[in-house]
Design a protein around this motif. Structure first.
Motif, PDB file in Angstrom:
ATOM      1  N   VAL A 149       0.841  -1.207   0.000  1.00  0.00           N
ATOM      2  CA  VAL A 149       0.000   0.000   0.000  1.00  0.00           C
ATOM      3  C   VAL A 149       0.867   1.245   0.000  1.00  0.00           C
ATOM      4  O   VAL A 149       0.596   2.229  -0.705  1.00  0.00           O
ATOM      5  CB  VAL A 149      -0.956  -0.032   1.207  1.00  0.00           C
ATOM      6  N   LEU A 150       1.928   1.236   0.790  1.00  0.00           N
ATOM      7  CA  LEU A 150       2.809   2.405   0.840  1.00  0.00           C
ATOM      8  C   LEU A 150       3.468   2.664  -0.512  1.00  0.00           C
ATOM      9  O   LEU A 150       3.670   3.813  -0.903  1.00  0.00           O
ATOM     10  CB  LEU A 150       3.889   2.192   1.905  1.00  0.00           C
ATOM     11  N   GLN A 151       3.818   1.598  -1.229  1.00  0.00           N
ATOM     12  CA  GLN A 151       4.510   1.775  -2.508  1.00  0.00           C
ATOM     13  C   GLN A 151       3.560   2.135  -3.634  1.00  0.00           C
ATOM     14  O   GLN A 151       3.970   2.782  -4.598  1.00  0.00           O
ATOM     15  CB  GLN A 151       5.254   0.485  -2.862  1.00  0.00           C
ATOM     16  N   GLN A 152       2.293   1.775  -3.517  1.00  0.00           N
ATOM     17  CA  GLN A 152       1.372   1.983  -4.630  1.00  0.00           C
ATOM     18  C   GLN A 152       0.413   3.144  -4.366  1.00  0.00           C
ATOM     19  O   GLN A 152       0.359   4.100  -5.142  1.00  0.00           O
ATOM     20  CB  GLN A 152       0.588   0.692  -4.900  1.00  0.00           C
ATOM     21  N   GLU A 153      -0.362   3.070  -3.269  1.00  0.00           N
ATOM     22  CA  GLU A 153      -1.434   4.043  -3.067  1.00  0.00           C
ATOM     23  C   GLU A 153      -1.029   5.212  -2.170  1.00  0.00           C
ATOM     24  O   GLU A 153      -1.638   6.279  -2.250  1.00  0.00           O
ATOM     25  CB  GLU A 153      -2.660   3.343  -2.459  1.00  0.00           C
ATOM     26  N   LEU A 154      -0.051   5.005  -1.309  1.00  0.00           N
ATOM     27  CA  LEU A 154       0.347   6.080  -0.389  1.00  0.00           C
ATOM     28  C   LEU A 154       1.763   6.541  -0.669  1.00  0.00           C
ATOM     29  O   LEU A 154       2.452   7.031   0.237  1.00  0.00           O
ATOM     30  CB  LEU A 154       0.237   5.590   1.066  1.00  0.00           C
ATOM     31  N   GLN A 155       2.190   6.388  -1.894  1.00  0.00           N
ATOM     32  CA  GLN A 155       3.548   6.801  -2.232  1.00  0.00           C
ATOM     33  C   GLN A 155       3.646   8.325  -2.217  1.00  0.00           C
ATOM     34  O   GLN A 155       2.799   9.025  -2.780  1.00  0.00           O
ATOM     35  CB  GLN A 155       3.929   6.257  -3.610  1.00  0.00           C
ATOM     36  N   GLY A 156       4.694   8.824  -1.575  1.00  0.00           N
ATOM     37  CA  GLY A 156       4.895  10.276  -1.512  1.00  0.00           C
ATOM     38  C   GLY A 156       4.269  10.935  -0.299  1.00  0.00           C
ATOM     39  O   GLY A 156       4.400  12.155  -0.137  1.00  0.00           O
ATOM     40  N   ILE A 157       3.552  10.193   0.561  1.00  0.00           N
ATOM     41  CA  ILE A 157       2.979  10.785   1.783  1.00  0.00           C
ATOM     42  C   ILE A 157       4.122  11.090   2.751  1.00  0.00           C
ATOM     43  O   ILE A 157       4.887  10.193   3.142  1.00  0.00           O
ATOM     44  CB  ILE A 157       1.964   9.819   2.432  1.00  0.00           C
ATOM     45  N   HIS A 158       4.252  12.329   3.113  1.00  0.00           N
ATOM     46  CA  HIS A 158       5.399  12.758   3.904  1.00  0.00           C
ATOM     47  C   HIS A 158       5.388  12.151   5.303  1.00  0.00           C
ATOM     48  O   HIS A 158       6.443  11.829   5.861  1.00  0.00           O
ATOM     49  CB  HIS A 158       5.403  14.291   4.004  1.00  0.00           C
ATOM     50  N   SER A 159       4.199  12.007   5.878  1.00  0.00           N
ATOM     51  CA  SER A 159       4.125  11.502   7.249  1.00  0.00           C
ATOM     52  C   SER A 159       4.503  10.027   7.345  1.00  0.00           C
ATOM     53  O   SER A 159       4.808   9.544   8.432  1.00  0.00           O
ATOM     54  CB  SER A 159       2.697  11.695   7.787  1.00  0.00           C
ATOM     55  N   PHE A 160       4.483   9.309   6.218  1.00  0.00           N
ATOM     56  CA  PHE A 160       4.821   7.884   6.212  1.00  0.00           C
ATOM     57  C   PHE A 160       6.207   7.628   5.617  1.00  0.00           C
ATOM     58  O   PHE A 160       6.505   6.512   5.200  1.00  0.00           O
ATOM     59  CB  PHE A 160       3.783   7.091   5.415  1.00  0.00           C
ATOM     60  N   ARG A 161       7.054   8.616   5.574  1.00  0.00           N
ATOM     61  CA  ARG A 161       8.327   8.449   4.876  1.00  0.00           C
ATOM     62  C   ARG A 161       9.252   7.464   5.606  1.00  0.00           C
ATOM     63  O   ARG A 161      10.113   6.830   4.990  1.00  0.00           O
ATOM     64  CB  ARG A 161       9.008   9.808   4.711  1.00  0.00           C
ATOM     65  N   HIS A 162       9.083   7.330   6.930  1.00  0.00           N
ATOM     66  CA  HIS A 162       9.932   6.406   7.698  1.00  0.00           C
ATOM     67  C   HIS A 162       9.245   5.082   7.994  1.00  0.00           C
ATOM     68  O   HIS A 162       9.872   4.182   8.567  1.00  0.00           O
ATOM     69  CB  HIS A 162      10.349   7.052   9.020  1.00  0.00           C
ATOM     70  N   LEU A 163       7.963   4.971   7.645  1.00  0.00           N
ATOM     71  CA  LEU A 163       7.233   3.747   8.000  1.00  0.00           C
ATOM     72  C   LEU A 163       7.765   2.525   7.257  1.00  0.00           C
ATOM     73  O   LEU A 163       7.821   1.425   7.822  1.00  0.00           O
ATOM     74  CB  LEU A 163       5.738   3.942   7.703  1.00  0.00           C
ATOM     75  N   GLY A 164       8.173   2.693   5.999  1.00  0.00           N
ATOM     76  CA  GLY A 164       8.676   1.552   5.217  1.00  0.00           C
ATOM     77  C   GLY A 164       9.913   0.929   5.844  1.00  0.00           C
ATOM     78  O   GLY A 164      10.007  -0.297   6.003  1.00  0.00           O
ATOM     79  N   SER A 165      10.876   1.783   6.243  1.00  0.00           N
ATOM     80  CA  SER A 165      12.092   1.247   6.870  1.00  0.00           C
ATOM     81  C   SER A 165      11.784   0.627   8.224  1.00  0.00           C
ATOM     82  O   SER A 165      12.376  -0.391   8.609  1.00  0.00           O
ATOM     83  CB  SER A 165      13.124   2.365   7.017  1.00  0.00           C
ATOM     84  N   GLN A 166      10.825   1.219   8.958  1.00  0.00           N
ATOM     85  CA  GLN A 166      10.442   0.640  10.247  1.00  0.00           C
ATOM     86  C   GLN A 166       9.826  -0.739  10.071  1.00  0.00           C
ATOM     87  O   GLN A 166      10.101  -1.667  10.850  1.00  0.00           O
ATOM     88  CB  GLN A 166       9.464   1.577  10.964  1.00  0.00           C
ATOM     89  N   LEU A 167       9.000  -0.882   9.042  1.00  0.00           N
ATOM     90  CA  LEU A 167       8.397  -2.195   8.777  1.00  0.00           C
ATOM     91  C   LEU A 167       9.451  -3.211   8.352  1.00  0.00           C
ATOM     92  O   LEU A 167       9.357  -4.399   8.698  1.00  0.00           O
ATOM     93  CB  LEU A 167       7.311  -2.057   7.705  1.00  0.00           C
ATOM     94  N   CYS A 168      10.461  -2.769   7.598  1.00  0.00           N
ATOM     95  CA  CYS A 168      11.549  -3.685   7.210  1.00  0.00           C
ATOM     96  C   CYS A 168      12.303  -4.180   8.433  1.00  0.00           C
ATOM     97  O   CYS A 168      12.616  -5.379   8.549  1.00  0.00           O
ATOM     98  CB  CYS A 168      12.499  -2.992   6.234  1.00  0.00           C
TER      99      CYS A 168
END
Length: 970
Positions: free
Chosen positions: A325-344
């Motif tokens: 979802v972050l890569q497709q529908e919420l890409q570029g949302i500033h508030s979620f910029r660190h969420l991807g690395s946290q999930l990794c």
């Protein structure tokens, strides 16, 4: 050239274009033409026309032909012998003889003379006169063009007078160089001494420039005069074009006014509706995005909650979906910029947690109390862990289980030894600290019970391992089956794209359960269920915005999941996100199966170490036959159980058993060979009584059972020993050593039945034992070794006959022994049975040597007695009486020992020796069969010998044929 060849008159043709051909001599018309040589000439066919006179490049390639004649042409023409070079081209280049060579006229070219052109001149002369006359009368058509051309040339000549500098495109008087070139300063000098010369020069320059100007103006005027008509035509066309443009502008203005009215009346309302609809859709998308962001924001707390309940698969699915979802529908949302690395990072933490959890599960599963319960420990937890590890491509998790399996196998043996030692009071654990030393203090029954307990624990251990690994393999095969079904579905959809679009639309619609589907349809496009509604239906109210539930699966609406049931009955949902290839899954399943084989090998290896630790002090080699057979059967049973559980043979324990069996065989054989050697060294070769137990032993073999019967002491006391051993109706007089040898042979055969793995070794050892008995008995009896070993005074005929009968008894049992071993050998091992054939031959040779020895004894006696025989009264003579007495003693010694047939054959051979010696003595005494007194005396002695011999028991029907003692008359 023409004079040297006569020709007939040329026939004339009516056509002026006809060719003139020279008539050829009829004799030369059909002259054969020489063809080029054939590279591959034809084979001779018998036709003379087919043969060629020219050489062949193929057939004549080894000898010199005309084709080998090669000369450099310039070198041949450049003759160095000539004194001077001719200036002519041909003679200079090609040689002096070039012009002197007469060229032979061609037969195909006619000789052309002036008479051949006479007809043509007659036809063309009138035409030429008419053409000249017309040319003088008519004016040339290109006079005007020539005038223009002449004028153009004149103008070009005038323009060439103008300097080139005036013709340059960048001509500018502002440039100082250009100005100085056009107006030199020398013409405007103000220095003193100005004269008429400078004034004339300036005036000349002015006139020259005026002349250049006149030339240019004249040329311009000339060009304008030439193109005046085209100029006025262009001006007229310009006025017409302006009228057309004015009318067009008025028509465009009128059309714009009409379009503006149509736009106000018909389009503004509709476009406003579409604009509002698009705005509404954008607002709905923004609302859904906000709901999606709110859901994604709750991902980390939800993952923590799932991990607290060990729901690793659910947590990984949630992380994967959120990442998508972050890569497709919420890409570029500033508030979620660190969420991807946290999930990794969270995903890496889950990997470590799953590995630690699986290690803990393996330890708990394998270290449970080893009872008969082989149920899987927490099957749902195991399946969840395996699915999570497969999802994260941690394909080496089975190695963790393998390491725990090895440690558990070690602990099983250690715990069994500790428990057993603690129950034995004789072992002081404070004095003897090491477990191995404590184990070596056990006797065989205690150690055997310990080994039996270890084998039973290992059997339960392997069953548990098999159940757990089967569950893991079942999960792997479920994923593999799902991959194959997914691939088949994709292949079907590729063959039918229309069906694919319908399925995708339906899946998307059912997944979102709402009217508006994020990215499933285009902007403003509705699902099929709403496109089919009535056009008069009211648009959805604003409350419908809250109907669709936004989940983290909105971006993966096309992901298919399937429900599968594991081997334990647990239902699991398998998604398409397990991107494992079929090759990886199959390799993993094979590795898990190999782990089960390794478990069997580990159990066998630990058992071998346990066995070797007990065998260090020679404990296993000191076991008796019954104890070793019991141990061997226990180990064979454990080996078969493990093979049945794991499905593959493990060779380590079997090899250790074979090694111990070989040592047992060596000790078994050495003991019995030593025993046999002692028996033979003390054997006095006298007939022994046969105890009842040996008769029972022989009877059991006759019934087809080669085994040692159980001892019956009560029945043995009632039965007395027999004089002979009865074997299949035949009496065998034997010695005590042979009776014990038969028992030893049956012990070998029974040992083979109890331990099949030592069949070949036992066969070799038994062959060695039989050969030893044969050779040793030969040394003692035939070689008279018993005289020194036992202290016999002499080797009697009775000893020889008894030895022969003993050998015959052993020969009788060799085929039975051979059949017993043959039934237990592999077909490729049948070649070992040849040992029995060699032994049988050796025994028969030994028996024949004994028979020859008996005949030799009587032969020496006959030679000694008959050499002193004299034909004289009284009759019978003392010599014959002595011979008959010795024959009776021989008969008395062997008759009870040998069968009647063998006794008769032996006495026939003795009689033949007797006749030979008697015949030789009679020939020496010159006694012939002439009916004289001497002949009568000999006949009386022979009759006495014959009567006494045939009076012996069993020899009454013997054909002595005494007539052979007389020399045959020639």
């Amino acid at each position: 050239m023409a004079s040297s060849h006569s020709s007939s008159p040329v026939p004339q043709s009516n056509n002026s274009d006809a060719f003139f051909k020279k008539e050829v001599d009829p004799t030369k018309r059909f002259r054969p033409v020489q063809s080029l040589p054939d590279v591959c000439p034809k084979e001779p066919t018998g036709n003379a026309n087919d043969l060629r006179d020219s050489p062949s490049l193929v057939a004549d390639q080894q000898r010199w032909t005309i084709y080998h004649s090669k000369v450099n042409l310039p070198a041949a023409l450049n003759d160095p012998r000539l004194a001077k070079r001719e200036s002519d081209f041909f003679t200079k280049t090609w040689g002096v003889d070039f012009v002197d060579t007469e060229v032979t006229p061609s037969f195909y070219l006619p000789q052309i003379t002036k008479e051949h052109f006479a007809l043509y001149q007659q036809e063309i002369t009138p035409r030429e006169k008419v053409h000249e006359r017309c040319k003088n009368i008519c004016t040339p058509k290109d006079t005007f063009d020539r005038t223009l051309l002449h004028t153009h040339d004149k103008s070009r000549t005038d323009l060439e007078q103008v300097p080139k500098i005036f013709m340059k495109p960048d001509f500018a008087l502002e440039d100082s160089l250009t100005f100085n070139a056009v107006l030199p300063w020398s013409h405007f000098s103000t220095a003193g001494g100005k004269g008429n010369r400078d004034a004339a020069s300036s005036k000349l320059l002015q006139e020259k420039l005026s002349h250049y100007l006149d030339i240019v103006e004249v040329n311009i005027a000339h060009q304008i005069s030439l193109r005046s008509e085209a100029f006025f035509h262009a001006m007229t066309s310009q006025h017409e074009l302006q009228d057309y443009l004015r009318k067009t502008s008025q028509a465009v203005k009128l059309l714009r006014e009409k379009i503006s009215k149509i736009d106000k009346v018909m389009c503004e309302g509709s476009l406003r509706v579409l604009r509002l609809s698009l705005t509404r859709n954008n607002c709905i998308k923004a609302y859904n995005k906000l709901k999606l962001m709110a859901t994604v924001h709750q991902t980390q707390p939800t993952v923590q909650l799932l991990l607290s309940t060990s729901e690793y698969v659910g947590a990984l699915d949630l992380i994967a979906t959120t990442q998508e979802v972050l890569q497709q529908e919420l890409q570029g949302i500033h508030s979620f910029r660190h969420l991807g690395s946290q999930l990794c990072e969270l995903e890496k933490l889950i990997d470590k947690m799953m590995i630690a959890e699986f290690s803990t599960y393996a330890r708990n599963d394998l270290n449970r109390p080893l009872e008969d319960d082989c149920q899987i420990l927490e099957e749902e937890r195991l399946i969840s862990l395996v699915f999570g590890l497969l999802k994260q491509r941690k394909l080496n998790f089975y190695e963790i289980y393998g390491d725990e399996m090895i440690n558990t196998a070690k602990n099983i043996i250690k715990q069994c030894v500790v428990n057993t030692v603690s129950q034995i009071e004789e072992i002081d654990t404070e004095v003897v600290v090491k477990l191995a030393d404590q184990m070596r203090m056990m006797n065989f029954p205690q150690w055997f019970d310990l080994l039996k307990n270890i084998f039973s624990k290992f059997t339960i251990f392997l069953k548990r391992v098999k159940a757990t690994l089967n569950t893991i393999r079942g999960v792997v095969f479920l994923v593999l089956d799902k991959n194959q079904k997914t691939r088949e579905l994709e292949d079907t959809l590729q063959k039918n794209p229309a069906k694919e679009s319908v399925v995708d639309s339906e899946v998307a619609y059912l997944t979102h359960e709402g009217m508006f589907i994020s990215d499933a349809f285009g902007d403003g496009e509705l699902p099929t269920s709403q496109r089919n509604t009535s056009p008069n239906s009211e648009p959805c109210s604003s409350d419908s915005v809250s109907e669709p539930e936004c989940t983290t699966d909105s971006s993966s609406s096309k992901e298919h999941t399937s429900s599968s049931v594991t081997p334990g009955g647990v239902e699991m949902m398998i998604g398409d996100d397990m991107k494992l290839t079929d090759l990886e899954l199959v390799r993993l399943a094979n590795n898990i199966q190999e782990l089960l084989y390794n478990a069997s090998d580990v159990c066998h290896d630990r058992s071998v170490k346990f066995l070797m630790a007990r065998a260090k002090d020679g404990f296993l080699e000191k076991l008796n036959s019954n104890e070793f057979v019991t141990l061997s059967r226990l180990m064979e049973s454990f080996i078969l159980d493990t093979e049945q559980i794991c499905g593959r043979k493990s060779m380590s324990l079997r090899g250790a058993l074979q090694s111990q069996a070989n040592r047992f065989v060596n000790r078994f054989h050495e003991e019995r060979k030593t025993k046999l050697s002692l028996l033979l060294d003390n054997e006095r070769w006298k007939q022994a009584e046969v105890p009842a137990e040996f008769q029972d032993l022989v009877d059991s073999v006759s019934d087809g059972r080669i085994s040692l019967p159980e001892k019956k002491p009560t029945a043995a006391e009632e039965r007395k020993p027999a004089e002979f051993l009865i074997v299949e109706g035949q009496k065998y007089a034997t010695v005590g050593t042979v009776l014990l040898l038969i028992r030893i042979i049956l012990e070998y055969c029974q040992c083979v039945d109890n331990i099949p793995s030592i069949t070949t070794d036992m066969l070799t050892r038994l062959s060695d034992l039989l050969k030893y008995f044969n050779s040793r008995s030969c040394q003692l009896v035939l070689g008279a070794g018993a005289l020194q070993v036992v202290g016999l005074k002499t080797i009697t005929t009775k000893n020889l006959a008894l030895s022969s009968r003993c050998l015959q008894l052993i020969v009788h049992y060799i085929p039975i022994i051979r059949a017993h071993f043959e039934a237990r050998l592999q077909p490729k091992q049948f070649s070992m049975l040849r040992h029995f054939d060699h032994i049988t031959k050796d025994y028969h040779d030994h028996i024949a040597e004994i028979s020859a020895k008996l005949v030799a004894i009587m032969d020496s006696l006959f030679d000694k007695l008959l050499s002193k025989y004299e034909v004289k009264a009284p009759v019978p003579s003392a010599c014959f009486r002595n011979i008959c007495k010795q024959m009776a003693k021989m008969h008395e010694a062997i008759y009870d020992l040998l069968p009647e047939e063998q006794t008769q054959m032996l006495f026939l051979r003795i009689n033949a020796s007797y006749k030979l010696h008697l015949k030789r003595q009679l020939a020496h005494l010159n006694v012939v069969n002439d009916g004289g007194p001497l002949n009568g005396l000999v006949t009386s002695d022979v009759a006495f010998y014959t009567g006494n011999l045939q009076a012996l028991k069993g020899l009454n029907t013997l054909d002595l044929n005494m007539a052979e003692i007389w020399e045959q008359k020639r």
